[in-house]
Design a protein around this motif. Sequence first.
Motif, mmCIF file in Angstrom:
data_model
loop_
_atom_site.group_PDB
_atom_site.id
_atom_site.type_symbol
_atom_site.label_atom_id
_atom_site.label_comp_id
_atom_site.label_asym_id
_atom_site.label_seq_id
_atom_site.Cartn_x
_atom_site.Cartn_y
_atom_site.Cartn_z
ATOM 1 N N ALA A 150 21.016 53.674 24.724
ATOM 2 C CA ALA A 150 21.170 54.710 25.746
ATOM 3 C C ALA A 150 22.561 55.328 25.734
ATOM 4 O O ALA A 150 22.740 56.487 26.101
ATOM 5 N N ARG A 151 23.562 54.566 25.279
ATOM 6 C CA ARG A 151 24.937 55.079 25.227
ATOM 7 C C ARG A 151 25.212 55.807 23.906
ATOM 8 O O ARG A 151 26.342 56.177 23.624
ATOM 9 N N GLY A 152 24.194 55.984 23.070
ATOM 10 C CA GLY A 152 24.349 56.789 21.862
ATOM 11 C C GLY A 152 24.590 56.000 20.587
ATOM 12 O O GLY A 152 24.913 56.585 19.551
ATOM 13 N N MET A 153 24.428 54.686 20.623
ATOM 14 C CA MET A 153 24.562 53.887 19.399
ATOM 15 C C MET A 153 23.223 53.897 18.673
ATOM 16 O O MET A 153 22.158 53.845 19.289
ATOM 17 N N LYS A 154 23.284 53.977 17.339
ATOM 18 C CA LYS A 154 22.079 54.108 16.526
ATOM 19 C C LYS A 154 21.834 52.843 15.714
ATOM 20 O O LYS A 154 22.764 52.283 15.120
ATOM 21 N N LEU A 155 20.582 52.436 15.686
ATOM 22 C CA LEU A 155 20.168 51.254 14.940
ATOM 23 C C LEU A 155 20.215 51.555 13.447
ATOM 24 O O LEU A 155 19.679 52.565 12.992
ATOM 25 N N TYR A 156 20.894 50.678 12.668
ATOM 26 C CA TYR A 156 20.914 50.895 11.224
ATOM 27 C C TYR A 156 20.414 49.690 10.429
ATOM 28 O O TYR A 156 20.156 49.816 9.223
ATOM 29 N N ARG A 157 20.256 48.540 11.064
ATOM 30 C CA ARG A 157 19.704 47.385 10.345
ATOM 31 C C ARG A 157 19.119 46.388 11.331
ATOM 32 O O ARG A 157 19.673 46.183 12.419
ATOM 33 N N THR A 158 18.009 45.778 10.955
ATOM 34 C CA THR A 158 17.371 44.724 11.743
ATOM 35 C C THR A 158 17.133 43.528 10.837
ATOM 36 O O THR A 158 16.671 43.702 9.699
ATOM 37 N N GLU A 159 17.467 42.347 11.335
ATOM 38 C CA GLU A 159 17.286 41.117 10.565
ATOM 39 C C GLU A 159 16.586 40.081 11.432
ATOM 40 O O GLU A 159 16.798 40.044 12.643
ATOM 41 N N THR A 160 15.768 39.257 10.801
ATOM 42 C CA THR A 160 15.133 38.148 11.506
ATOM 43 C C THR A 160 15.397 36.873 10.730
ATOM 44 O O THR A 160 15.270 36.839 9.502
ATOM 45 N N GLU A 161 15.794 35.828 11.448
ATOM 46 C CA GLU A 161 16.059 34.533 10.823
ATOM 47 C C GLU A 161 15.691 33.428 11.794
ATOM 48 O O GLU A 161 15.456 33.668 12.978
ATOM 49 N N GLU A 162 15.652 32.223 11.287
ATOM 50 C CA GLU A 162 15.391 31.065 12.127
ATOM 51 C C GLU A 162 16.671 30.276 12.324
ATOM 52 O O GLU A 162 17.507 30.196 11.424
ATOM 53 N N ALA A 163 16.818 29.704 13.513
ATOM 54 C CA ALA A 163 18.001 28.900 13.826
ATOM 55 C C ALA A 163 17.593 27.745 14.725
ATOM 56 O O ALA A 163 16.574 27.804 15.429
ATOM 57 N N ASP A 164 18.374 26.675 14.681
ATOM 58 C CA ASP A 164 18.180 25.548 15.580
ATOM 59 C C ASP A 164 19.088 25.729 16.794
ATOM 60 O O ASP A 164 20.282 26.020 16.640
ATOM 61 N N LEU A 165 18.529 25.569 17.975
ATOM 62 C CA LEU A 165 19.275 25.782 19.213
ATOM 63 C C LEU A 165 19.133 24.579 20.136
ATOM 64 O O LEU A 165 18.130 23.861 20.077
ATOM 65 N N PRO A 166 20.109 24.378 21.023
ATOM 66 C CA PRO A 166 19.919 23.362 22.066
ATOM 67 C C PRO A 166 18.688 23.705 22.904
ATOM 68 O O PRO A 166 18.287 24.868 22.990
ATOM 69 N N ALA A 167 18.107 22.721 23.533
ATOM 70 C CA ALA A 167 16.911 22.950 24.346
ATOM 71 C C ALA A 167 17.183 23.890 25.513
ATOM 72 O O ALA A 167 16.290 24.601 25.968
ATOM 73 N N GLU A 168 18.439 23.905 26.009
ATOM 74 C CA GLU A 168 18.820 24.796 27.098
ATOM 75 C C GLU A 168 20.144 25.465 26.783
ATOM 76 O O GLU A 168 20.985 24.887 26.086
ATOM 77 N N SER A 169 20.349 26.682 27.297
ATOM 78 C CA SER A 169 21.642 27.340 27.136
ATOM 79 C C SER A 169 22.699 26.534 27.897
ATOM 80 O O SER A 169 22.382 25.835 28.865
ATOM 81 N N PRO A 170 23.983 26.613 27.469
ATOM 82 C CA PRO A 170 25.000 25.742 28.061
ATOM 83 C C PRO A 170 25.424 26.104 29.470
ATOM 84 O O PRO A 170 26.014 25.279 30.172
ATOM 85 N N GLY A 171 25.157 27.314 29.918
ATOM 86 C CA GLY A 171 25.651 27.746 31.220
ATOM 87 C C GLY A 171 27.150 27.978 31.178
ATOM 88 O O GLY A 171 27.799 27.854 30.138
ATOM 89 N N ALA A 172 27.710 28.332 32.312
ATOM 90 C CA ALA A 172 29.137 28.662 32.368
ATOM 91 C C ALA A 172 30.020 27.437 32.146
ATOM 92 O O ALA A 172 31.099 27.534 31.592
ATOM 93 N N TRP A 173 29.560 26.247 32.624
ATOM 94 C CA TRP A 173 30.256 24.984 32.382
ATOM 95 C C TRP A 173 29.241 23.881 32.619
ATOM 96 O O TRP A 173 28.209 24.108 33.261
ATOM 97 N N PRO A 174 29.494 22.687 32.135
ATOM 98 C CA PRO A 174 28.512 21.608 32.303
ATOM 99 C C PRO A 174 28.159 21.381 33.772
ATOM 100 O O PRO A 174 29.033 21.254 34.626
ATOM 101 N N GLY A 175 26.883 21.378 34.047
ATOM 102 C CA GLY A 175 26.415 21.137 35.402
ATOM 103 C C GLY A 175 26.365 22.363 36.290
ATOM 104 O O GLY A 175 25.922 22.277 37.435
ATOM 105 N N ALA A 176 26.811 23.515 35.788
ATOM 106 C CA ALA A 176 26.806 24.728 36.615
ATOM 107 C C ALA A 176 25.381 25.231 36.797
ATOM 108 O O ALA A 176 24.592 25.240 35.862
ATOM 109 N N ASN A 177 25.074 25.631 38.000
ATOM 110 C CA ASN A 177 23.807 26.292 38.265
ATOM 111 C C ASN A 177 24.051 27.788 38.280
ATOM 112 O O ASN A 177 25.153 28.246 38.559
#
Length: 198
Positions: A163-190
């Motif tokens: 919407a701000r005028g940036m144009k797509l020039y490449r798309t890539e798809t790959e697989e990665a291993d991730l933690p079961a949950e995102s880390p949040g701002a700090w441990p234990g933060a809700n």
Amino acid sequence: MLAGVEITTWHLDQQAASDIRAATPPATPMTLTRVELPSPELNRYLYAGVGGDWFWLDRLSWSWQQWYDWLDRPGVETWLATVRGTPIGYVELDGHREGEVELAYFGLLPAFVGQGFGGHLLTVALQRAWSLAERWPQLQPVRRVWVHTCTLDGPAALKNYQARGMKLYRTETEEADLPAESPGAWPGANRPPRLGPA
């Protein structure tokens, strides 16, 4: 650990400052200030606070010195967005490639998402990216501004860049291993309650 998560990455750019399509400023005034002194503490806070819900993991293990060395380079800038003196988000510009500026990191703290700040913040961030060489005379004039975003980022990120005028020039798809949950701002933060300005 989640194994083999499919991640799509979109690469976008602009070739001229005139390509910027400005968003409507938010009803609540926002200030964007350049952080002129390297501050590892501030940048780590912003990185974890903005990216904690989106699996921003690469820099969480950085030492204070790694942060400082990264920030203390010509063409690297942090711009802090505030509302009524309160940090709400940031953009990190990386202009170390000749004639190019990357929006290395961009986003809002969770409590301020969905209130009209993102489009305006990106508009001003792109303006600052295109003018980066004016602040760093040892660098070449900017010929290109670019960014990448992926399916792990906020759901509005790709649409905002386009919407701000940036144009797509490449798309890539790959697989990665991730933690079961995102880390949040700090441990234990809700996730905080919505704390928008009064």
